[in-house]
Write a protein that holds these residues in place. Structure first.
Motif, PDB file in Angstrom:
ATOM      1  N   LYS A 282       0.929  -0.987  -0.040  1.00 14.08           N
ATOM      2  CA  LYS A 282       0.177  -0.260  -0.395  1.00 14.08           C
ATOM      3  C   LYS A 282       0.787   1.636   0.109  1.00 14.08           C
ATOM      4  CE  LYS A 282      -0.367   0.058   4.764  1.00 14.08           C
ATOM      5  NZ  LYS A 282       0.793  -0.592   5.216  1.00 14.08           N
ATOM      6  N   LEU A 283       0.152   2.581  -0.771  1.00 13.53           N
ATOM      7  CA  LEU A 283       0.985   3.696  -0.407  1.00 13.53           C
ATOM      8  C   LEU A 283       1.655   3.432   1.060  1.00 13.53           C
ATOM      9  CD1 LEU A 283      -1.510   6.201  -2.281  1.00 13.53           C
ATOM     10  CD2 LEU A 283       0.583   4.455  -2.535  1.00 13.53           C
ATOM     11  N   GLY A 284       2.766   4.344   1.206  1.00 17.14           N
ATOM     12  CA  GLY A 284       3.632   4.446   2.571  1.00 17.14           C
ATOM     13  C   GLY A 284       4.482   4.083   3.292  1.00 17.14           C
ATOM     14  N   ASP A 285       4.268   2.251   2.215  1.00 18.88           N
ATOM     15  CA  ASP A 285       4.606   0.919   3.098  1.00 18.88           C
ATOM     16  C   ASP A 285       6.217   1.853   2.299  1.00 18.88           C
ATOM     17  OD1 ASP A 285       3.369  -0.319   4.287  1.00 18.88           O
ATOM     18  OD2 ASP A 285       2.717  -1.650   2.492  1.00 18.88           O
ATOM     19  N   ILE A 286       7.039   1.259   2.369  1.00 19.38           N
ATOM     20  CA  ILE A 286       8.968   1.504   2.079  1.00 19.38           C
ATOM     21  C   ILE A 286       9.393   0.650   1.163  1.00 19.38           C
ATOM     22  CG2 ILE A 286       9.583   2.111   5.134  1.00 19.38           C
ATOM     23  CD1 ILE A 286      11.165  -0.372   5.083  1.00 19.38           C
ATOM     24  N   GLU A 287       8.457  -0.285   0.802  1.00 18.60           N
ATOM     25  CA  GLU A 287       9.098  -0.883  -0.715  1.00 18.60           C
ATOM     26  C   GLU A 287       8.634  -0.427  -2.121  1.00 18.60           C
ATOM     27  OE1 GLU A 287       7.203  -2.571   2.104  1.00 18.60           O
ATOM     28  OE2 GLU A 287       8.167  -4.357   3.237  1.00 18.60           O
ATOM     29  N   CYS A 288       9.494  -0.987  -2.766  1.00 23.00           N
ATOM     30  CA  CYS A 288       9.320  -0.958  -3.935  1.00 23.00           C
ATOM     31  C   CYS A 288       7.582   0.244  -4.268  1.00 23.00           C
ATOM     32  CB  CYS A 288       9.995  -1.621  -5.512  1.00 23.00           C
ATOM     33  SG  CYS A 288       9.426  -1.161  -7.057  1.00 23.00           S
ATOM     34  N   MET A 289       7.638   1.195  -5.285  1.00 19.03           N
ATOM     35  CA  MET A 289       6.756   1.539  -5.462  1.00 19.03           C
ATOM     36  C   MET A 289       6.108   0.906  -6.890  1.00 19.03           C
ATOM     37  SD  MET A 289       4.805   3.828  -3.243  1.00 19.03           S
ATOM     38  CE  MET A 289       5.450   3.585  -1.764  1.00 19.03           C
ATOM     39  N   PHE A 290       6.639  -0.408  -7.763  1.00 18.87           N
ATOM     40  CA  PHE A 290       5.850  -0.550  -8.567  1.00 18.87           C
ATOM     41  C   PHE A 290       4.995  -1.137  -9.264  1.00 18.87           C
ATOM     42  CE2 PHE A 290       5.470  -2.915 -12.438  1.00 18.87           C
ATOM     43  CZ  PHE A 290       6.022  -2.854 -13.383  1.00 18.87           C
ATOM     44  N   SER A 291       4.056  -1.516  -7.431  1.00 23.68           N
ATOM     45  CA  SER A 291       2.471  -2.611  -7.245  1.00 23.68           C
ATOM     46  C   SER A 291       2.365  -1.159  -6.986  1.00 23.68           C
ATOM     47  CB  SER A 291       3.165  -3.404  -6.020  1.00 23.68           C
ATOM     48  OG  SER A 291       3.580  -2.375  -5.112  1.00 23.68           O
ATOM     49  N   GLN A 292       2.232   0.022  -7.291  1.00 23.05           N
ATOM     50  CA  GLN A 292       1.462   1.676  -6.745  1.00 23.05           C
ATOM     51  C   GLN A 292       1.449   1.815  -8.002  1.00 23.05           C
ATOM     52  OE1 GLN A 292      -0.249   0.797  -3.562  1.00 23.05           O
ATOM     53  NE2 GLN A 292       0.659  -1.222  -3.288  1.00 23.05           N
ATOM     54  N   GLY A 293       2.023   1.578  -9.084  1.00 22.22           N
ATOM     55  CA  GLY A 293       1.597   2.594  -9.932  1.00 22.22           C
ATOM     56  C   GLY A 293       3.113   2.938 -10.270  1.00 22.22           C
ATOM     57  N   CYS A 294       4.261   2.888 -10.134  1.00 20.97           N
ATOM     58  CA  CYS A 294       5.220   3.530 -10.231  1.00 20.97           C
ATOM     59  C   CYS A 294       6.089   3.814 -11.805  1.00 20.97           C
ATOM     60  CB  CYS A 294       6.039   3.383  -9.584  1.00 20.97           C
ATOM     61  SG  CYS A 294       7.573   4.409  -9.278  1.00 20.97           S
ATOM     62  N   VAL A 295       5.951   4.557 -12.320  1.00 21.58           N
ATOM     63  CA  VAL A 295       6.250   4.588 -13.506  1.00 21.58           C
ATOM     64  C   VAL A 295       7.597   5.405 -14.057  1.00 21.58           C
ATOM     65  CG1 VAL A 295       5.675   5.864 -16.308  1.00 21.58           C
ATOM     66  CG2 VAL A 295       3.969   5.711 -14.483  1.00 21.58           C
ATOM     67  N   GLY A 296       8.295   5.489 -12.936  1.00 21.22           N
ATOM     68  CA  GLY A 296      10.197   5.500 -12.075  1.00 21.22           C
ATOM     69  C   GLY A 296      11.086   4.518 -13.678  1.00 21.22           C
ATOM     70  N   PRO A 297      10.205   2.957 -14.321  1.00 20.53           N
ATOM     71  CA  PRO A 297      11.264   2.506 -15.258  1.00 20.53           C
ATOM     72  C   PRO A 297      10.874   3.206 -16.471  1.00 20.53           C
ATOM     73  CG  PRO A 297       9.650   1.227 -13.693  1.00 20.53           C
ATOM     74  CD  PRO A 297       9.787   1.992 -12.884  1.00 20.53           C
ATOM     75  N   ARG A 298      10.315   4.060 -17.567  1.00 16.01           N
ATOM     76  CA  ARG A 298      10.053   4.437 -17.768  1.00 16.01           C
ATOM     77  C   ARG A 298      10.082   6.013 -17.913  1.00 16.01           C
ATOM     78  NH1 ARG A 298       4.590   5.895 -20.171  1.00 16.01           N
ATOM     79  NH2 ARG A 298       5.662   5.675 -22.006  1.00 16.01           N
ATOM     80  N   THR A 299      10.546   6.977 -17.075  1.00 17.47           N
ATOM     81  CA  THR A 299      10.865   8.085 -17.121  1.00 17.47           C
ATOM     82  C   THR A 299      12.213   8.787 -16.816  1.00 17.47           C
ATOM     83  OG1 THR A 299       8.205   8.388 -15.503  1.00 17.47           O
ATOM     84  CG2 THR A 299      10.089  10.239 -15.406  1.00 17.47           C
ATOM     85  N   ASN A 300      12.572  10.036 -17.877  1.00 20.29           N
ATOM     86  CA  ASN A 300      13.762  10.234 -17.398  1.00 20.29           C
ATOM     87  C   ASN A 300      14.221  10.922 -16.533  1.00 20.29           C
ATOM     88  OD1 ASN A 300      13.904   8.098 -19.851  1.00 20.29           O
ATOM     89  ND2 ASN A 300      16.058   9.119 -19.907  1.00 20.29           N
ATOM     90  N   ALA A 301      14.875  11.720 -15.611  1.00 21.10           N
ATOM     91  CA  ALA A 301      14.741  12.502 -14.585  1.00 21.10           C
ATOM     92  C   ALA A 301      16.147  11.988 -13.935  1.00 21.10           C
ATOM     93  CB  ALA A 301      13.544  12.965 -14.801  1.00 21.10           C
TER      94      ALA A 301
END
Ligand code: SF4
Length: 322
Positions: free
Chosen positions: A242-261
């Protein structure tokens, strides 16, 4: 200072303990200007269809603060957001400075450009006879400018303004000025360092090295995922429930793998935090297809696209299926 050294500085400062890029930039800019007998970067800034978040982010620049940027780095000749003048006075200034600084000014555009209804969804001024649309202003000034910088994702790629169903037919500046190079400094909003750093590069060395979407490599070369502090959780398939957990946010919708910044190491709000550190997923705001490809925000990346219902688009006077 050589250009290579400047690029190295931008990167290393972002990764160092004191990662305050702009604190280091200003003294170099001043020295360089003095050495080369250069004046400040002349800037004409047009705000078109957006939420105003990018100028707010710019105003929150910390090192240097806004006053220093305006007094020492750029010569803000016209800005329909920042200037005190209004109406015919403002339009006169725009006409005068664009002619006086022709081929020497940098055009900064903040916001998308609506194309439907001849661009009437956004006008930046009114003459006695007619409105001056953003479409007309950007087309005219864009072809007179030395550099064109799109600040924010709306100006770069259409962004939220062009999100489905995009009834205004909004597009990024690159689609209006297709015959010339537009430097895209995307983000919703832009990080002040990305923008101030880009202006500093233009002032001192000219065009920065750009990626395939014409964004400066200095800030957009790597994915969020590559440098994310939660990467080891991802590699171990240890996902947040769930949101707020310390683990990887991929399961919560994170788009980091395809976002450059460079958010994971540059960070935001005076270099304090960034979304994943604040326990929410990256929503991919620098991406060309933001926000449509990022929604629903809290759905895992691999399920986002397949979950999308057919959309209705407004094309001219007709509603039609995509
Ligand atoms: S939180 Fe996002 S960016 Fe970080 S490791 Fe997980 S998927 Fe990658």
């Amino acid at each position: 200072m050589k250009k290579e050294k400047f690029s190295e500085l931008c990167r290393s400062l972002a990764q160092s303990k004191e990662h305050e890029l702009t604190r280091a930039i200003l003294p170099i800019v001043k020295k360089q200007m003095l050495k080369n007998n250069k004046s400040k970067l002349p800037v004409i800034w047009l705000e078109t269809n957006d939420s105003g978040d990018n100028n707010i982010s710019f105003m929150n620049t910390t090192f240097p603060y806004l006053g220093q940027v305006l007094s020492d780095m750029i010569d803000l000749l016209y800005s329909n957001t920042f200037m005190a003048a209004q109406g015919p006075d403002a339009l006169n200034i725009l006409n005068q400075v664009s002619s006086l600084y022709r081929s020497r000014f940098t055009l900064v555009v903040e916001g998308a450009i609506p194309l439907n209804s001849n661009g009437l969804f956004c006008s930046i001024a009114l003459t006695p006879n007619r409105p001056v649309t953003a479409l007309e202003a950007v087309t005219t000034l864009g072809n007179q400018a030395q550099y064109v910088v799109a600040i924010g994702t709306c100006a770069s790629f259409g962004g939220v303004t062009a999100a489905r169903p995009n009834i205004t037919g909004s597009v990024g500046v690159r689609d209006v000025l297709s015959s010339r190079k537009v430097i895209n400094v995307s983000g919703c909003p832009v990080n002040p360092d990305w923008f101030v750093g880009t202006l500093a590069h233009l002032l001192m060395y000219g065009l920065p090295e750009l990626d395939k979407l014409n964004r400066p490599n200095l800030f957009y070369e790597y994915t969020i995922h590559r440098h994310c502090q939660r990467r080891s959780y991802f590699d171990n398939k240890d996902f947040a429930e769930k949101l707020g957990d310390i683990e990887c946010m991929f399961s919560q919708g994170c788009v980091g793998p395809r976002t450059n910044a460079d958010c994971p190491y540059r960070q935001w709000v005076n270099y304090v935090s960034w979304p994943v550190k604040a326990n929410t997923p990256c929503i991919g705001c620098t991406n060309e297809d933001f926000p449509d490809a990022s929604t629903p925000f809290f759905m895992p990346l691999n399920e986002k696209v397949s979950s999308r219902a057919p959309q209705v688009l407004f094309k001219g006077k007709e509603l039609s299926d995509e």
